[in-house]
Design a protein around this motif. Structure first.
Motif, PDB file in Angstrom:
ATOM      1  N   TRP A 249     -10.011   4.788   8.085  1.00 57.24           N
ATOM      2  CA  TRP A 249      -9.076   3.662   8.058  1.00 57.24           C
ATOM      3  C   TRP A 249      -9.465   2.641   6.987  1.00 57.24           C
ATOM      4  O   TRP A 249      -8.620   1.834   6.573  1.00 57.24           O
ATOM      5  N   TRP A 255      -4.296   3.980   2.654  1.00 54.96           N
ATOM      6  CA  TRP A 255      -3.265   2.932   2.608  1.00 54.96           C
ATOM      7  C   TRP A 255      -2.382   3.092   1.375  1.00 54.96           C
ATOM      8  O   TRP A 255      -1.203   2.708   1.402  1.00 54.96           O
ATOM      9  N   ALA A 258       0.336   5.418   2.372  1.00 54.63           N
ATOM     10  CA  ALA A 258       1.359   4.694   3.127  1.00 54.63           C
ATOM     11  C   ALA A 258       2.237   3.872   2.197  1.00 54.63           C
ATOM     12  O   ALA A 258       3.453   3.753   2.404  1.00 54.63           O
ATOM     13  N   GLY A 259       1.624   3.318   1.149  1.00 61.26           N
ATOM     14  CA  GLY A 259       2.400   2.550   0.184  1.00 61.26           C
ATOM     15  C   GLY A 259       3.421   3.392  -0.558  1.00 61.26           C
ATOM     16  O   GLY A 259       4.538   2.929  -0.843  1.00 61.26           O
TER      17      GLY A 259
END
Length: 584
Positions: A249, A255, A258-259
């Motif tokens: 994480w 991330w 996810a972007g």
């Protein structure tokens, strides 16, 4: 310094040159290895592709006319629209082009569905053909890619023999056969979803940023193919919990993936939110009934033999989790994909349809292969474990799940050819009245054969009545035959095609009113000819009736197509004039 020896920084050139030669040859070795891998994968893909074509031929898939499911004509017409847009070489206004296309061939589904499937169709048809056979070959190619992905994903864990058998079993599952014989987005979304889950499994194993970014890229492709792939958003949450790799994480690459999804998919789904809301079914049964539906249909699609093997494989993974408090990366990611999809289907009001389970089928086959391998490993040592696992997997499938669905719908192509080839009807207005499958199939067949944009096809479901995408909130526009007759003559509609649904399907009020109007005005409307149609392999003689207008060609009134609920606009077209849109 002697002539035959030179030294640079205390190191002889003789010591440097062999090392330099090795370094310079490394890219060549990597290139050769990549070429070998590509050729090997291509050969394996062909080994899957040819059997899919044979199954399509055996199942008479090439006789279909995009009429085996209500969504199929819309997928074809939308892909055809994007093909025509690219082929036109006039890219000034894609929205105006789409509106004009919809008025001529009202089965465009862009916005209701994301664009990736249609872009792939357009690329294929630009290279090959817009024919039905061409697109069946495209679906065979997608199916073979799905099988290749399953094989490649399992071979390092379970071995090549059982992985190869699992891939062939996947292709022979009746639900996969049916999807391979239709122009639907289910196989592409399953392919991209499995690739995304496999990429995340490699990220769990290696923690390489490239794998996380691949997960984001494949997730984006899946979500922009079909909305049910939003289940992939839950894959990191569930897979990291099962593998207990909490440190991931904190990885920026996770991330960043996810972007990628948010940056590409977010704007599209926000802009089309109004169109998507028309397909929701908020009044359906409770989530327990929905869960029961999907679990039962998962079992039925697999057959009890494969389902039992898949449960054995799942129990093996659960035992691993209980013993070690974590699950290996591959199985954690596959469980996360299936669990995420079930959570989405149980909570989002999209209705119940077993097609939504398409990404679950390869996951279940993978667990069945694991179950077969586990059982084979417990057999006496004299039994070769690889051969035993393959035999167990194939026999469980053959005796419990092997069926050949041969029930395709057709008969509309002949009618469409007659309409577009009649010079009297050139660029005329044609009204089509049937159920969703009949109207959509005939529209797709006219669009395939027309000099686009040519004829203006009106759907009785749109101009005589109105309802949501899923058929809810029905409202009739005309209450009497004389009102409907004036409307038809005011445009004028030059041809009416009435395709009667199967006898067990009730007629809508506008269909009854139209039939009554045509029967009461035989002076103007002549029954030109009747044609048979086939629904799921059953012939219905004379079910397609073609009426032509005689003796009255006045009018020229504008055509209004109400798209308020979907787009907030009304499309207006003067026959032989380009459409405009107005906001109300």
């Amino acid at each position: 310094m002697s002539a035959d020896l030179s030294v640079t920084g205390g190191v002889s050139r003789a010591a440097i040159e062999p090392r330099a030669a090795l370094v310079s040859s490394a890219p060549n070795v990597e290139t050769a290895a990549s070429r070998t891998t590509f050729l090997s994968n291509l050969l394996i893909w062909l080994m899957f592709f040819v059997p899919v074509l044979c199954l399509q031929w055996y199942d008479h898939a090439f006789l279909g006319e995009f009429g085996n499911y209500p969504d199929e004509p819309a997928h074809y017409v939308t892909g055809l629209m994007i093909h025509d847009y690219f082929a036109s070489l006039h890219y000034f206004s894609p929205i105006r082009f789409a509106e004009n296309y919809y008025v001529h061939y009202p089965k465009v589904g862009i916005g209701h569905w994301p664009p990736v499937f249609y872009l792939m169709q357009a690329l294929w048809t630009l290279l090959f053909s817009t024919s039905h056979a061409s697109l069946m070959v495209l679906m065979a190619a997608f199916s073979a890619m799905l099988a290749l992905t399953l094989y490649s994903m399992l071979k390092d864990t379970l071995g090549r023999p059982i992985s190869f058998a699992a891939a062939f079993v996947l292709l022979a599952i009746p639900a996969v056969q049916a999807q391979a014989g239709m122009l639907m987005a289910d196989i592409p979304v399953a392919l991209f979803s499995i690739l995304a889950a496999w990429s995340f499994a490699r990220f769990l194993d290696t923690e390489r940023s490239a794998e996380a970014l691949r997960f984001g890229a494949f997730s984006t492709l899946a979500i922009m193919t079909k909305g049910s792939a939003l289940a992939l958003v839950l894959v990191p949450v569930i897979a990291i919990r099962l593998s207990r790799k909490w440190d991931l994480w904190r990885r920026p690459a996770l991330w960043a993936s996810a972007g990628i999804v948010l940056a590409v998919c977010g704007p599209w789904y926000w802009l089309t939110r109004r169109m998507l809301s028309g397909s929701w079914e908020p009044d359906r049964s409770g989530w327990l009934d929905v869960a029961s539906f999907y679990l039962k249909h998962t079992f039925r699609m697999l057959g009890w033999g494969l389902a039992i093997l898949a449960l054995v494989g799942l129990l093996v993974v659960c035992r691993e989790f209980l013993r070690a408090s974590n699950v290996s990366a591959l199985w954690a990611s596959l469980i996360a994909l299936a669990a995420g999809l079930f959570i989405l289907l149980f909570t989002i009001p999209t209705g119940t349809d077993d097609r939504y389970l398409s990404p679950v089928i390869p996951v279940a086959v993978a667990f069945a292969a694991l179950g077969a391998s586990y059982i084979a490993s417990k057999l006496p040592a004299k039994w070769p474990s690889a051969a035993a696992s393959v035999a167990l997997l194939v026999s469980c499938f053959v005796f419990t799940g092997l069926r050949f669905p041969r029930a395709y719908s057709h008969g509309y192509g002949v009618v469409a050819q007659m309409l577009v080839s009649d010079p009297v009807l050139d660029h005329s207005v044609i009204l089509v009245s049937s159920d969703a499958i009949g109207e959509g199939t005939l529209i797709s067949q006219i669009a395939m054969r027309d000099h686009r944009p040519g004829h203006i096809v009106l759907r009785a479901n749109e101009v005589l009545a109105r309802s949501d995408w899923n058929g809810a909130n029905y409202r009739l526009f005309f209450s009497a035959s004389h009102e409907l007759e004036r409307y038809l003559e005011s445009i004028p509609v030059r041809a009416v095609v009435v395709s009667l649904p199967p006898p067990d399907a009730p007629l809508q009020p506008h269909q009854t009113l139209l039939s009554r109007t045509l029967a009461a005005n035989t002076a103007n409307w002549k029954l030109q000819r009747t044609y048979p149609s086939w629904r799921k392999g059953v012939e219905y003689p004379g079910s397609i009736q073609v009426y032509l207008l005689h003796g009255h060609f006045g009018g020229g009134s504008a055509i209004h197509i109400d798209m308020q609920r979907m787009l907030g606009r009304v499309f207006t077209l003067q026959p032989a004039i380009q459409p405009t849109s107005s906001t109300q």
